[in-house]
Design a protein around this motif. Sequence first.
Motif, PDB file in Angstrom:
ATOM      1  N   HIS A   1       4.314  -8.182 -15.362  1.00 41.69           N
ATOM      2  CA  HIS A   1       4.823  -7.231 -14.366  1.00 41.69           C
ATOM      3  C   HIS A   1       3.680  -6.438 -13.740  1.00 41.69           C
ATOM      4  N   ALA A   2       2.747  -5.989 -14.580  1.00 40.04           N
ATOM      5  CA  ALA A   2       1.628  -5.207 -14.066  1.00 40.04           C
ATOM      6  C   ALA A   2       0.725  -6.048 -13.163  1.00 40.04           C
ATOM      7  N   TRP A   3       0.507  -7.307 -13.535  1.00 46.87           N
ATOM      8  CA  TRP A   3      -0.350  -8.183 -12.737  1.00 46.87           C
ATOM      9  C   TRP A   3       0.220  -8.388 -11.337  1.00 46.87           C
ATOM     10  N   ILE A   4       1.550  -8.408 -11.262  1.00 42.84           N
ATOM     11  CA  ILE A   4       2.209  -8.604  -9.972  1.00 42.84           C
ATOM     12  C   ILE A   4       2.217  -7.317  -9.150  1.00 42.84           C
ATOM     13  N   THR A   5       2.417  -6.174  -9.815  1.00 39.83           N
ATOM     14  CA  THR A   5       2.645  -4.927  -9.085  1.00 39.83           C
ATOM     15  C   THR A   5       1.382  -4.099  -8.829  1.00 39.83           C
ATOM     16  N   LEU A   6       0.380  -4.201  -9.682  1.00 39.90           N
ATOM     17  CA  LEU A   6      -0.809  -3.370  -9.490  1.00 39.90           C
ATOM     18  C   LEU A   6      -1.482  -3.583  -8.134  1.00 39.90           C
ATOM     19  N   PRO A   7      -1.528  -4.820  -7.597  1.00 39.06           N
ATOM     20  CA  PRO A   7      -2.204  -4.992  -6.293  1.00 39.06           C
ATOM     21  C   PRO A   7      -1.416  -4.465  -5.101  1.00 39.06           C
ATOM     22  N   GLN A   8      -0.213  -3.940  -5.307  1.00 40.54           N
ATOM     23  CA  GLN A   8       0.624  -3.559  -4.171  1.00 40.54           C
ATOM     24  C   GLN A   8      -0.026  -2.517  -3.275  1.00 40.54           C
ATOM     25  N   HIS A   9      -0.838  -1.637  -3.853  1.00 43.08           N
ATOM     26  CA  HIS A   9      -1.498  -0.600  -3.046  1.00 43.08           C
ATOM     27  C   HIS A   9      -2.981  -0.443  -3.363  1.00 43.08           C
ATOM     28  N   VAL A  10      -3.435  -1.025  -4.466  1.00 46.70           N
ATOM     29  CA  VAL A  10      -4.810  -0.809  -4.924  1.00 46.70           C
ATOM     30  C   VAL A  10      -5.818  -1.294  -3.893  1.00 46.70           C
ATOM     31  N   GLY A  11      -6.775  -0.449  -3.587  1.00 45.18           N
ATOM     32  CA  GLY A  11      -7.888  -0.828  -2.742  1.00 45.18           C
ATOM     33  C   GLY A  11      -7.610  -0.836  -1.256  1.00 45.18           C
ATOM     34  N   LEU A  12      -6.448  -0.383  -0.862  1.00 41.82           N
ATOM     35  CA  LEU A  12      -6.104  -0.385   0.554  1.00 41.82           C
ATOM     36  C   LEU A  12      -6.342   0.991   1.175  1.00 41.82           C
ATOM     37  N   ALA A  13      -6.112   1.074   2.473  1.00 40.84           N
ATOM     38  CA  ALA A  13      -6.435   2.277   3.227  1.00 40.84           C
ATOM     39  C   ALA A  13      -5.663   3.492   2.716  1.00 40.84           C
ATOM     40  N   THR A  14      -6.295   4.632   2.749  1.00 36.63           N
ATOM     41  CA  THR A  14      -5.652   5.885   2.372  1.00 36.63           C
ATOM     42  C   THR A  14      -5.474   6.759   3.610  1.00 36.63           C
ATOM     43  N   GLU A  15      -4.462   7.611   3.541  1.00 37.11           N
ATOM     44  CA  GLU A  15      -4.176   8.567   4.615  1.00 37.11           C
ATOM     45  C   GLU A  15      -4.024   7.884   5.973  1.00 37.11           C
ATOM     46  N   VAL A  16      -3.373   6.740   5.967  1.00 33.29           N
ATOM     47  CA  VAL A  16      -3.086   5.997   7.195  1.00 33.29           C
ATOM     48  C   VAL A  16      -1.575   5.767   7.251  1.00 33.29           C
ATOM     49  N   PRO A  17      -0.891   6.258   8.274  1.00 28.31           N
ATOM     50  CA  PRO A  17       0.572   6.137   8.331  1.00 28.31           C
ATOM     51  C   PRO A  17       1.031   4.758   8.817  1.00 28.31           C
ATOM     52  N   ASP A  18       0.572   3.726   8.108  1.00 31.26           N
ATOM     53  CA  ASP A  18       0.912   2.347   8.476  1.00 31.26           C
ATOM     54  C   ASP A  18       0.960   1.532   7.191  1.00 31.26           C
ATOM     55  N   TRP A  19       2.164   1.140   6.781  1.00 35.10           N
ATOM     56  CA  TRP A  19       2.326   0.411   5.525  1.00 35.10           C
ATOM     57  C   TRP A  19       1.677  -0.961   5.582  1.00 35.10           C
ATOM     58  N   ARG A  20       1.396  -1.468   6.741  1.00 34.39           N
ATOM     59  CA  ARG A  20       0.703  -2.743   6.855  1.00 34.39           C
ATOM     60  C   ARG A  20      -0.743  -2.630   6.383  1.00 34.39           C
ATOM     61  N   GLN A  21      -1.269  -1.406   6.368  1.00 35.36           N
ATOM     62  CA  GLN A  21      -2.661  -1.189   5.986  1.00 35.36           C
ATOM     63  C   GLN A  21      -2.819  -0.636   4.574  1.00 35.36           C
ATOM     64  N   ASN A  22      -1.765  -0.067   4.006  1.00 36.10           N
ATOM     65  CA  ASN A  22      -1.907   0.502   2.657  1.00 36.10           C
ATOM     66  C   ASN A  22      -0.976  -0.139   1.625  1.00 36.10           C
ATOM     67  N   THR A  23      -0.340  -1.252   1.998  1.00 35.52           N
ATOM     68  CA  THR A  23       0.615  -1.912   1.111  1.00 35.52           C
ATOM     69  C   THR A  23       0.459  -3.417   1.251  1.00 35.52           C
ATOM     70  N   ARG A  24       0.665  -4.146   0.150  1.00 33.70           N
ATOM     71  CA  ARG A  24       0.552  -5.597   0.174  1.00 33.70           C
ATOM     72  C   ARG A  24       1.879  -6.274  -0.163  1.00 33.70           C
ATOM     73  N   THR A  25       2.137  -7.358   0.520  1.00 35.05           N
ATOM     74  CA  THR A  25       3.152  -8.315   0.080  1.00 35.05           C
ATOM     75  C   THR A  25       2.437  -9.361  -0.765  1.00 35.05           C
ATOM     76  N   ILE A  26       3.012  -9.684  -1.914  1.00 36.89           N
ATOM     77  CA  ILE A  26       2.379 -10.569  -2.882  1.00 36.89           C
ATOM     78  C   ILE A  26       3.111 -11.906  -2.918  1.00 36.89           C
ATOM     79  N   LEU A  27       2.364 -13.000  -2.765  1.00 32.15           N
ATOM     80  CA  LEU A  27       2.953 -14.329  -2.905  1.00 32.15           C
ATOM     81  C   LEU A  27       2.971 -14.728  -4.378  1.00 32.15           C
ATOM     82  N   THR A  28       4.114 -15.140  -4.867  1.00 32.11           N
ATOM     83  CA  THR A  28       4.208 -15.601  -6.243  1.00 32.11           C
ATOM     84  C   THR A  28       5.358 -16.589  -6.340  1.00 32.11           C
ATOM     85  N   ASN A  29       5.614 -17.116  -7.530  1.00 23.76           N
ATOM     86  CA  ASN A  29       6.621 -18.167  -7.676  1.00 23.76           C
ATOM     87  C   ASN A  29       8.030 -17.585  -7.759  1.00 23.76           C
TER      88      ASN A  29
END
Length: 330
Positions: free
Chosen positions: A224-252
Amino acid sequence: MSTQPDMSEPLWYRVKLEKKTMKKLQGRTNWQGLVWFGTYAGALGFFATFAVLDVLPVWARVVSFLAYSTVYCFSEAILHETHHRTAFRSSWLNETVHYIAGLLAFKEPIRDRWLHAGHHTYTNYPNIDPEIVLEPPPHFRFLAMDLLRLRFVPSWLWDSVRNMFGPDVLAKRFVPVSEHATIRRSATACVAVYVAVIAAAVIFQTWWPILFVFAARFVGSGLHAWITLPQHVGLATEVPDWRQNTRTILTNPINRFLAWNMTYHVEHHMNPTVPFHALPALYGKIEHDCPRPTHPHGQRGGKCFRLYGGKKKTRAISSCDPFPSPRRKP
């Protein structure tokens, strides 16, 4: 000088959809939530049964317990979906499962729902977002701890104990005063359940209650952590655009099922009223204006976890993935 952060709500970018399309995507049902939750509960019962069977060899029982623990930890995904009241059409059903999932996840569910609303409002805004997992600068030594929830679960349990006696700092910031008494009662009930589990283990002289409720919460957290930790880690901060601070994750498909489709995370943040079962369809509607999804096992996914390396000296974290120019829908 005041240290209170600026709590004004950002003006978020959203990919526009027709009202008719959104209304269809927002449709809620009971049966889909019951199928997913029933499968979850059935899997727990199945693996728990094989874990306790003395006739099985030790290795088979260990494997069964690991499988039980892995499924068990996706209670976080169920809690998340019921936070939004989108898991079921019936309110009573949603709230019942909401509380069960909160107990299994070791999160008092009412306070956590308000904090999660704050996360949606201030996603990746440092000092405000109550769900920022990795504070900069990152450190690799925390990765193993976070994959096993060794930092989080004890903290969440302490939050319940703390809120038995009154609201903590985050509750005071995000939860209306009218809800504080309800949270106190709820936190007390949660702690009482955990004490009852320990008491049952002592009374019946068996470790199984401890293993199934407490140990499993750490042992099975990795997937669960492996799938969810990358959802926001390392992305832009203080930017009002979820495309820049959130990830969609491809998995099975199995992982998506266990995660209640929360791998479609950009889509969820843009439209949190869309139920879990409609997120793949929503993804198809807005992917033309979003970054390419990340695979947690791929090259870009690996970059996310290398941010834990702690080599950056500044508090800034740069985006793992260059944000492409918005693509026009063909």
